[in-house]
Design a protein around this motif. Structure first.
Motif, PDB file in Angstrom:
ATOM      1  N   MET A  20       0.851  -1.201   0.000  1.00 17.41           N
ATOM      2  CA  MET A  20       0.000   0.000   0.000  1.00 17.41           C
ATOM      3  C   MET A  20       0.882   1.245   0.000  1.00 17.41           C
ATOM      4  O   MET A  20       1.843   1.346   0.779  1.00 17.41           O
ATOM      5  CB  MET A  20      -0.917   0.009   1.225  1.00 17.41           C
ATOM      6  CG  MET A  20      -1.839   1.219   1.287  1.00 17.41           C
ATOM      7  SD  MET A  20      -2.894   1.204   2.769  1.00 17.41           S
ATOM      8  CE  MET A  20      -3.903  -0.237   2.418  1.00 17.41           C
ATOM      9  N   ALA A  21       0.582   2.202  -0.890  1.00 17.78           N
ATOM     10  CA  ALA A  21       1.385   3.414  -1.000  1.00 17.78           C
ATOM     11  C   ALA A  21       1.233   4.278   0.238  1.00 17.78           C
ATOM     12  O   ALA A  21       0.168   4.348   0.847  1.00 17.78           O
ATOM     13  CB  ALA A  21       0.965   4.199  -2.240  1.00 17.78           C
ATOM     14  N   GLU A  77       2.871  26.310  -6.451  1.00 16.04           N
ATOM     15  CA  GLU A  77       1.971  25.643  -7.386  1.00 16.04           C
ATOM     16  C   GLU A  77       2.686  24.550  -8.168  1.00 16.04           C
ATOM     17  O   GLU A  77       2.149  23.445  -8.350  1.00 16.04           O
ATOM     18  CB  GLU A  77       1.371  26.668  -8.353  1.00 16.04           C
ATOM     19  CG  GLU A  77       0.398  26.084  -9.377  1.00 16.04           C
ATOM     20  CD  GLU A  77      -0.891  25.574  -8.741  1.00 16.04           C
ATOM     21  OE1 GLU A  77      -1.672  24.916  -9.444  1.00 16.04           O
ATOM     22  OE2 GLU A  77      -1.116  25.828  -7.535  1.00 16.04           O
ATOM     23  N   GLU A  78       3.926  24.803  -8.612  1.00 21.01           N
ATOM     24  CA  GLU A  78       4.672  23.792  -9.366  1.00 21.01           C
ATOM     25  C   GLU A  78       4.937  22.560  -8.510  1.00 21.01           C
ATOM     26  O   GLU A  78       4.807  21.420  -8.972  1.00 21.01           O
ATOM     27  CB  GLU A  78       6.003  24.389  -9.849  1.00 21.01           C
ATOM     28  CG  GLU A  78       6.849  23.411 -10.658  1.00 21.01           C
ATOM     29  CD  GLU A  78       8.179  24.029 -11.086  1.00 21.01           C
ATOM     30  OE1 GLU A  78       9.032  23.272 -11.560  1.00 21.01           O
ATOM     31  OE2 GLU A  78       8.348  25.256 -10.924  1.00 21.01           O
ATOM     32  N   THR A  79       5.264  22.798  -7.235  1.00 21.77           N
ATOM     33  CA  THR A  79       5.507  21.677  -6.313  1.00 21.77           C
ATOM     34  C   THR A  79       4.230  20.894  -6.058  1.00 21.77           C
ATOM     35  O   THR A  79       4.231  19.652  -6.038  1.00 21.77           O
ATOM     36  CB  THR A  79       6.071  22.203  -4.985  1.00 21.77           C
ATOM     37  OG1 THR A  79       7.272  22.923  -5.245  1.00 21.77           O
ATOM     38  CG2 THR A  79       6.357  21.060  -4.021  1.00 21.77           C
ATOM     39  N   ARG A  80       3.123  21.602  -5.844  1.00 21.96           N
ATOM     40  CA  ARG A  80       1.856  20.931  -5.596  1.00 21.96           C
ATOM     41  C   ARG A  80       1.473  20.017  -6.753  1.00 21.96           C
ATOM     42  O   ARG A  80       1.052  18.873  -6.551  1.00 21.96           O
ATOM     43  CB  ARG A  80       0.750  21.960  -5.367  1.00 21.96           C
ATOM     44  CG  ARG A  80      -0.613  21.347  -5.039  1.00 21.96           C
ATOM     45  CD  ARG A  80      -1.689  22.402  -4.891  1.00 21.96           C
ATOM     46  NE  ARG A  80      -1.917  23.128  -6.127  1.00 21.96           N
ATOM     47  CZ  ARG A  80      -2.644  22.640  -7.144  1.00 21.96           C
ATOM     48  NH1 ARG A  80      -3.209  21.440  -7.048  1.00 21.96           N
ATOM     49  NH2 ARG A  80      -2.807  23.357  -8.245  1.00 21.96           N
ATOM     50  N   LEU A  81       1.644  20.512  -7.989  1.00 22.68           N
ATOM     51  CA  LEU A  81       1.307  19.705  -9.156  1.00 22.68           C
ATOM     52  C   LEU A  81       2.212  18.486  -9.264  1.00 22.68           C
ATOM     53  O   LEU A  81       1.757  17.394  -9.631  1.00 22.68           O
ATOM     54  CB  LEU A  81       1.412  20.557 -10.424  1.00 22.68           C
ATOM     55  CG  LEU A  81       0.363  21.681 -10.562  1.00 22.68           C
ATOM     56  CD1 LEU A  81       0.677  22.550 -11.774  1.00 22.68           C
ATOM     57  CD2 LEU A  81      -1.033  21.096 -10.676  1.00 22.68           C
ATOM     58  N   ARG A  82       3.501  18.648  -8.925  1.00 27.42           N
ATOM     59  CA  ARG A  82       4.437  17.520  -8.983  1.00 27.42           C
ATOM     60  C   ARG A  82       4.056  16.446  -7.960  1.00 27.42           C
ATOM     61  O   ARG A  82       4.083  15.248  -8.252  1.00 27.42           O
ATOM     62  CB  ARG A  82       5.856  18.013  -8.731  1.00 27.42           C
ATOM     63  CG  ARG A  82       6.923  16.950  -9.027  1.00 27.42           C
ATOM     64  CD  ARG A  82       8.306  17.542  -9.149  1.00 27.42           C
ATOM     65  NE  ARG A  82       8.842  17.956  -7.844  1.00 27.42           N
ATOM     66  CZ  ARG A  82       9.030  19.224  -7.486  1.00 27.42           C
ATOM     67  NH1 ARG A  82       8.701  20.208  -8.345  1.00 27.42           N
ATOM     68  NH2 ARG A  82       9.531  19.524  -6.316  1.00 27.42           N
ATOM     69  N   VAL A  83       3.654  16.890  -6.766  1.00 29.95           N
ATOM     70  CA  VAL A  83       3.234  15.947  -5.730  1.00 29.95           C
ATOM     71  C   VAL A  83       1.944  15.235  -6.140  1.00 29.95           C
ATOM     72  O   VAL A  83       1.805  14.023  -5.955  1.00 29.95           O
ATOM     73  CB  VAL A  83       3.057  16.681  -4.386  1.00 29.95           C
ATOM     74  CG1 VAL A  83       2.418  15.760  -3.350  1.00 29.95           C
ATOM     75  CG2 VAL A  83       4.401  17.194  -3.880  1.00 29.95           C
ATOM     76  N   GLU A  84       0.999  15.971  -6.703  1.00 29.98           N
ATOM     77  CA  GLU A  84      -0.251  15.352  -7.132  1.00 29.98           C
ATOM     78  C   GLU A  84      -0.020  14.320  -8.226  1.00 29.98           C
ATOM     79  O   GLU A  84      -0.653  13.261  -8.239  1.00 29.98           O
ATOM     80  CB  GLU A  84      -1.221  16.429  -7.603  1.00 29.98           C
ATOM     81  CG  GLU A  84      -1.793  17.288  -6.473  1.00 29.98           C
ATOM     82  CD  GLU A  84      -2.731  18.362  -6.977  1.00 29.98           C
ATOM     83  OE1 GLU A  84      -2.789  18.568  -8.218  1.00 29.98           O
ATOM     84  OE2 GLU A  84      -3.414  18.995  -6.141  1.00 29.98           O
ATOM     85  N   ALA A 106      -0.863  10.328  -7.913  1.00 34.02           N
ATOM     86  CA  ALA A 106      -1.697   9.650  -8.900  1.00 34.02           C
ATOM     87  C   ALA A 106      -0.965   8.463  -9.521  1.00 34.02           C
ATOM     88  O   ALA A 106      -1.564   7.415  -9.788  1.00 34.02           O
ATOM     89  CB  ALA A 106      -2.127  10.628  -9.979  1.00 34.02           C
ATOM     90  N   GLU A 107       0.343   8.606  -9.725  1.00 36.69           N
ATOM     91  CA  GLU A 107       1.136   7.558 -10.373  1.00 36.69           C
ATOM     92  C   GLU A 107       1.185   6.290  -9.534  1.00 36.69           C
ATOM     93  O   GLU A 107       1.126   5.177 -10.067  1.00 36.69           O
ATOM     94  CB  GLU A 107       2.553   8.072 -10.631  1.00 36.69           C
ATOM     95  CG  GLU A 107       3.440   7.083 -11.365  1.00 36.69           C
ATOM     96  CD  GLU A 107       4.798   7.656 -11.701  1.00 36.69           C
ATOM     97  OE1 GLU A 107       5.745   6.873 -11.863  1.00 36.69           O
ATOM     98  OE2 GLU A 107       4.921   8.901 -11.788  1.00 36.69           O
ATOM     99  N   ILE A 108       1.288   6.430  -8.214  1.00 34.15           N
ATOM    100  CA  ILE A 108       1.393   5.245  -7.355  1.00 34.15           C
ATOM    101  C   ILE A 108       0.079   4.911  -6.658  1.00 34.15           C
ATOM    102  O   ILE A 108       0.009   4.003  -5.839  1.00 34.15           O
ATOM    103  CB  ILE A 108       2.510   5.420  -6.301  1.00 34.15           C
ATOM    104  CG1 ILE A 108       2.181   6.579  -5.347  1.00 34.15           C
ATOM    105  CG2 ILE A 108       3.851   5.619  -6.976  1.00 34.15           C
ATOM    106  CD1 ILE A 108       3.207   6.723  -4.227  1.00 34.15           C
TER     107      ILE A 108
END
Length: 341
Positions: free
Chosen positions: A1-2, A30-37, A41-43
């Protein structure tokens, strides 16, 4: 589980930054938030509501209190609320308070506290001082949509103006023998939706010099099609005193009125004109003249307003248009015509 640590490693940030980005707590670029999201989503990582609430103090859950779940208006409002909440990342907990009494008291004194909601939208429900105080003690903002509660923000159409507009339409068509089929309790609850529409009807009559009780009649019924049917059968049961025009406090009451006229052989609109208020989805099918409102849009506006009250939207003046009434419009169809000679 992730886990949140997996998200942080994939996004190249600390666990605290990843947590803030996904929970909305604290500032994150905002750039960091999008990278984290994207990493989440990927895992397949999904934020735990309980964990997020520890960070933000918010449950991301809104309580909705409603008197009926099977009426057209309330269903439309709920759909608008649900769509807007989902778009904002919020859950919805629904409470039906139609029963009143102890069941209703438990909703405000127990369930809303136990289920932990951030705020409450009361749809078509008048809240008393105890119910408002119970929510205020728990620091939960309350917004009334259509209903009323002393000292709380409220958004609604102008029900008095809607009742007046509907009656004025018939008066301008030459009708002088008018009846109002209103909601139960309209006379004693002047701030309620049916109370406002009744008041508007009476104001229009007064302005036209038509005194109720003389050439106009006011009756009350449950705001349903069967309620409108039963009330109108009584109104039309005395040919010598029959009205030539009926203002119904809702479209569902108006549908019942049309069925009563059909049953008694009273021609619409030749002998009887009928107008409703609401803009029901079946109004066009019935050819019903109505004062139209937009409940699904009202649900969306209610959510936008509540998010402002929760400081998740523009802070200035959370009420739309400085608290101005929500829009309505008169839609003329085939159930109204000039008064018979």
């Amino acid at each position: 589980m992730a886990a949140i640590g997996d998200v942080a490693r994939l996004a190249g940030v600390s666990k605290s930054t990843a947590s803030r980005a996904l929970s909305g707590g604290g500032h994150v670029a905002e750039e960091t938030r999008l990278r984290v999201e994207r990493a989440a989503a990927e895992i397949g990582y999904v934020v735990s509501p309980a964990a997020a609430s520890l960070v933000t103090g918010r449950t991301k859950n809104i309580g909705v209190v409603i008197p009926f779940v099977n009426g057209w208006f309330f269903g439309e409002v709920l759909e608008g609320i649900e769509r807007a909440l989902l778009a904002a990342g919020y859950d919805l907990t629904l409470y039906n308070v139609a029963g009143g009494g102890e069941d209703r008291a438990r909703v405000f004194d127990y369930f809303l506290a136990r289920r932990r909601v951030d705020a409450v939208i009361a749809v078509g429900v008048d809240l008393d001082a105890h119910e408002v105080a119970s929510l205020e003690r728990r620091e939960k903002p309350v917004l009334c949509l259509g209903g009323y509660a002393e000292g709380t923000p409220r958004i609604s159409i102008d029900d008095v103006a809607a009742g007046r507009l509907a009656a004025d339409h018939l008066i301008q068509l030459g009708h002088t023998r008018l009846a109002h089929v209103g909601g139960t309790g309209a006379a004693r609850s002047v701030r309620s939706v049916p109370g406002g529409r009744r008041r508007g009807f009476l104001e229009a009559l007064s302005s036209a010099g038509l005194a109720p009780g003389g050439r106009a009649t006011v009756v009350e019924a449950e705001m349903t099609m069967p309620g409108g049917l039963a009330a109108t059968l009584q109104l039309l049961g005395h040919p010598g005193r029959r009205p030539t025009g009926i203002v119904a406090a809702s479209d569902e009451l108006a549908f019942g009125a049309l069925r009563a006229a059909e049953r008694l052989g009273v021609a619409v609109p030749g002998e009887l004109s009928v107008i409703g208020i609401d803009g029901h989805e079946y109004a066009e099918m019935f050819g019903l003249t109505t004062v139209e409102q937009y409940p699904a849009e009202q649900g969306r506006i209610a959510v936008d307003t509540l998010l402002r009250l929760l400081a998740e939207g523009p802070a200035d003046d959370p009420l739309p248009d400085s608290g101005a009434p929500l829009p309505t419009r008169l839609v003329v169809r085939s159930t109204t015509a000039r008064a018979p000679r």
